[in-house]
Design a protein around this motif. Structure first.
Motif, mmCIF file in Angstrom:
data_model
loop_
_atom_site.group_PDB
_atom_site.id
_atom_site.type_symbol
_atom_site.label_atom_id
_atom_site.label_comp_id
_atom_site.label_asym_id
_atom_site.label_seq_id
_atom_site.Cartn_x
_atom_site.Cartn_y
_atom_site.Cartn_z
ATOM 1 N N SER A 169 0.817 -1.199 0.000
ATOM 2 C CA SER A 169 0.000 0.000 0.000
ATOM 3 C C SER A 169 0.856 1.256 0.000
ATOM 4 O O SER A 169 2.016 1.248 0.409
ATOM 5 C CB SER A 169 -0.928 0.017 1.215
ATOM 6 O OG SER A 169 -0.181 0.030 2.417
ATOM 7 N N CYS A 170 0.247 2.340 -0.477
ATOM 8 C CA CYS A 170 0.878 3.652 -0.479
ATOM 9 C C CYS A 170 -0.118 4.673 0.036
ATOM 10 O O CYS A 170 -1.329 4.545 -0.185
ATOM 11 C CB CYS A 170 1.321 4.055 -1.889
ATOM 12 S SG CYS A 170 2.610 3.016 -2.608
ATOM 13 N N GLN A 171 0.398 5.691 0.719
ATOM 14 C CA GLN A 171 -0.429 6.780 1.198
ATOM 15 C C GLN A 171 0.061 8.084 0.592
ATOM 16 O O GLN A 171 1.256 8.373 0.602
ATOM 17 C CB GLN A 171 -0.386 6.847 2.719
ATOM 18 C CG GLN A 171 -0.954 5.601 3.394
ATOM 19 C CD GLN A 171 -0.952 5.730 4.904
ATOM 20 O OE1 GLN A 171 -1.029 6.827 5.435
ATOM 21 N NE2 GLN A 171 -0.865 4.605 5.591
ATOM 22 N N TYR A 172 -0.869 8.867 0.074
ATOM 23 C CA TYR A 172 -0.560 10.150 -0.531
ATOM 24 C C TYR A 172 -1.277 11.200 0.309
ATOM 25 O O TYR A 172 -2.507 11.243 0.356
ATOM 26 C CB TYR A 172 -1.036 10.183 -1.986
ATOM 27 C CG TYR A 172 -0.506 9.022 -2.809
ATOM 28 C CD1 TYR A 172 0.598 9.175 -3.630
ATOM 29 C CD2 TYR A 172 -1.110 7.758 -2.743
ATOM 30 C CE1 TYR A 172 1.089 8.115 -4.387
ATOM 31 C CE2 TYR A 172 -0.625 6.693 -3.482
ATOM 32 C CZ TYR A 172 0.469 6.879 -4.305
ATOM 33 O OH TYR A 172 0.949 5.817 -5.037
ATOM 34 N N VAL A 173 -0.495 12.041 1.001
ATOM 35 C CA VAL A 173 -1.048 12.903 2.033
ATOM 36 C C VAL A 173 -0.780 14.360 1.704
ATOM 37 O O VAL A 173 0.312 14.721 1.235
ATOM 38 C CB VAL A 173 -0.440 12.558 3.412
ATOM 39 C CG1 VAL A 173 -1.115 13.354 4.515
ATOM 40 C CG2 VAL A 173 -0.558 11.063 3.676
#
Length: 302
Positions: free
Chosen positions: A63-67
């Motif tokens: 998974s990746c998080q773009y914040v």
């Protein structure tokens, strides 16, 4: 350097790499990006959850998080390198998503209830010529948007759809979606929408379908299911959740078993001389299954 090797050798190296590593390697340089894109990055399932200041994308088990740069929060993760911060986090997230759209079996997209942040996702899909996903799951994407992006999916590949519309979403023209080849050719459907009584006949071509939660389930529709739907050789099962304040479960039971004199909960076998069915009602959920069950599809409704 990898790109100095013969093309056959490069492809062998790429074949050994995990999809997440392929995504990262294409960020190294323009040439490697082009090479990886030609090779293709394949995932079985991609899930995208869009919030106000955060986009969470799961590529299979990674998974990746773009914040947003203004916020320093996110879903729990043990790998801080999987987070990307910045004012352009939305653009970065959807550019990464675009890379893998052509090689995904199941695509899931969830939009946060409190916002409408689907424009970038819709524009992203519209920029694609054809997506060969076998399964899609759209949660709280506006109905009109779903109608406009479904034609982008390969109607011969798409088999299973999950569509959950917001309660406030006006779908008075629901029939529009039923004209699409993607709707006509799919075999399995989960649909969450309330006012659907006049369009339910458009479900009868599905092998398996589930609807929840309908505001009303008239006896006339139960009769149509008995006399039409379950006579089809392709039909396997359906489940329908409905508001009991507008429908009488006992009347529905008597549609299939005229001598029924039990209570609001029932579970009995019904035969139409062609097939046998298990008919069940419990806690506002009407379930009808062909017996013996078809194991290929039973997991969808069990």
């Amino acid at each position: 350097m990898l790109l100095n090797l013969p093309l056959d050798v490069v492809n062998l190296v790429l074949e050994k790499m995990e999809p997440k590593d392929l995504l990262r390697s294409r960020k190294v340089c323009r040439t490697l990006r082009t090479t990886v894109d030609k090779f293709g990055v394949s995932f079985w399932k991609i899930s995208c959850h869009v919030c106000k200041d955060l986009i969470y994308i799961a590529f299979d088990y990674d998974s990746c998080q773009y914040v947003s740069a203004a916020n320093n929060y996110g879903f729990p993760t043990d790998d801080e390198q999987k987070r990307y911060y910045g004012e352009d986090f939305v653009e970065i997230a959807f550019q990464d998503l675009k890379i893998v759209l052509k090689h995904v079996s199941r695509l899931c997209f969830t939009n946060d209830d409190s916002i409408d942040n689907t424009t970038c996702f819709i524009n992203l899909l519209k920029s694609e010529e054809c997506i060969k996903a076998q399964e899609i799951e759209f949660t709280r994407i506006p109905f009109n948007a779903v109608v406009s992006i479904l034609p982008i999916f390969d109607s011969q590949a798409l088999d299973y759809m999950v569509l959950l519309f917001a309660k406030s979403d006006p779908i008075e023209q629901f029939e529009r979606i039923t004209y699409l080849d993607q709707w006509k050719n799919a075999k399995n459907l989960r649909l969450y929408v309330s006012k659907l009584e006049t369009s339910m006949l458009n479900m009868f071509h599905f092998e398996n379908f589930s609807i929840g939660k309908m505001s009303n389930f008239p006896v006339e529709m139960a009769v149509k299911i008995r006399d039409d739907l379950i006579t089809k050789s392709t039909f396997h099962s359906c489940s329908i959740e409905f508001d009991t304040s507008n429908s009488n479960p006992i009347d529905i039971a008597k549609t299939f078993k005229p001598e029924y004199n039990g209570g609001n909960k029932f579970n009995f076998e019904y035969s139409n001389n062609l097939y046998k069915f298990r008919i069940k009602y419990d806690f506002a959920l009407f379930i009808l299954k062909l017996r013996p069950s078809h194991e290929t599809y039973s997991h969808i409704f069990d």
